[in-house]
Design a protein around this motif. Structure first.
Motif, PDB file in Angstrom:
ATOM      1  N   LEU A  91      20.832 -24.179  13.939  1.00  0.00           N
ATOM      2  CA  LEU A  91      19.753 -24.839  14.685  1.00  0.00           C
ATOM      3  C   LEU A  91      18.788 -25.558  13.738  1.00  0.00           C
ATOM      4  CD1 LEU A  91      18.654 -22.368  17.508  1.00  0.00           C
ATOM      5  CD2 LEU A  91      19.701 -24.611  17.769  1.00  0.00           C
ATOM      6  N   ARG A 130      20.938 -19.514  14.099  1.00  0.00           N
ATOM      7  CA  ARG A 130      19.600 -19.994  13.736  1.00  0.00           C
ATOM      8  C   ARG A 130      19.687 -20.977  12.562  1.00  0.00           C
ATOM      9  NH1 ARG A 130      14.511 -20.828  15.597  1.00  0.00           N
ATOM     10  NH2 ARG A 130      13.323 -21.491  13.813  1.00  0.00           N
ATOM     11  N   ARG A 181      20.202 -28.975  13.111  1.00  0.00           N
ATOM     12  CA  ARG A 181      20.718 -29.720  14.262  1.00  0.00           C
ATOM     13  C   ARG A 181      20.510 -31.223  14.162  1.00  0.00           C
ATOM     14  NH1 ARG A 181      16.632 -26.538  16.125  1.00  0.00           N
ATOM     15  NH2 ARG A 181      14.785 -27.535  16.977  1.00  0.00           N
ATOM     16  N   TYR A 183      18.539 -17.363  18.261  1.00  0.00           N
ATOM     17  CA  TYR A 183      17.494 -17.625  17.269  1.00  0.00           C
ATOM     18  C   TYR A 183      17.517 -16.679  16.077  1.00  0.00           C
ATOM     19  CZ  TYR A 183      15.697 -21.159  20.333  1.00  0.00           C
ATOM     20  OH  TYR A 183      15.582 -22.299  21.092  1.00  0.00           O
TER      21      TYR A 183
END
Length: 185
Positions: free
Chosen positions: A111, A108, A114, A103
């Protein structure tokens, strides 16, 4: 001392071989992310092909990490032209270092993007479990734990960051996630 195994699995919107800019963008981020995470405190190892080859996941020799396998809900291809998945299998010293590596930084950033790359499958994207020191988890272990998590929810056998457990099976929380304020030990 027990080690934390982490298996991640996602179904990509298009095959890895797709030359579209969005697919290339995802693919081009992978190696820098792996390099960054591999230097993170608490990181121990990740599954890599035994011969260092970069072929399709299904054809590679993964050595001690075992034969490559995927969850039952993966319905896309298994060839170099049709494989549409991203997956990792790694070992960590504990939950906090894994959380911090995943994270922060480059991972991060990925993410946050995503849903540009991955389908929303309704299945969990990661699972943790504890292994004895010196044990190398296999791809099959990861798939079994992820499917168990999907079918039964978090338990000491298979869990997530949000509902995690210590090696002895005691519920744990990571600061910043869930109702408790710190990692309970």
């Amino acid at each position: 001392m027990p080690q934390l195994a982490l298996y991640t699995f996602g179904v990509l919107k298009s095959p890895l071989a797709d030359p579209a800019p969005l697919t290339r963008e995802f693919h081009d981020r992978a190696e820098p992310i792996y390099q960054t995470i591999s230097r993170h405190p608490g990181y121990l190892a990740r599954a890599e092909a035994a011969d260092g080859d970069r072929g399709t996941h299904f054809e590679l020799d993964w050595g001690a990490w075992g034969k490559f396998t995927v969850p039952t809900w993966y319905g896309k291809g298994h060839t170099a032209e049709t494989t549409a998945l991203a997956t990792t299998l790694s070992l960590w010293t504990d939950l906090r270092p894994a959380f911090d590596a995943i994270y922060t930084g480059l991972h991060r950033e990925a993410l946050n993007r995503r849903y540009d790359w991955f389908e929303r499958t309704g299945h969990p994207g990661h699972v943790f479990w504890w292994v004895s020191d010196g044990v190398i988890p296999t791809w099959q272990d990861g798939v079994s734990r992820l499917e168990h998590l999907h079918d039964h929810g978090s338990a000491p056998h298979a869990f997530t960051f949000h509902h995690s457990f210590t090696p002895d099976g005691t519920p744990a929380r990571i600061k910043g996630i869930g109702p408790k304020s710190d990692l309970a030990r």
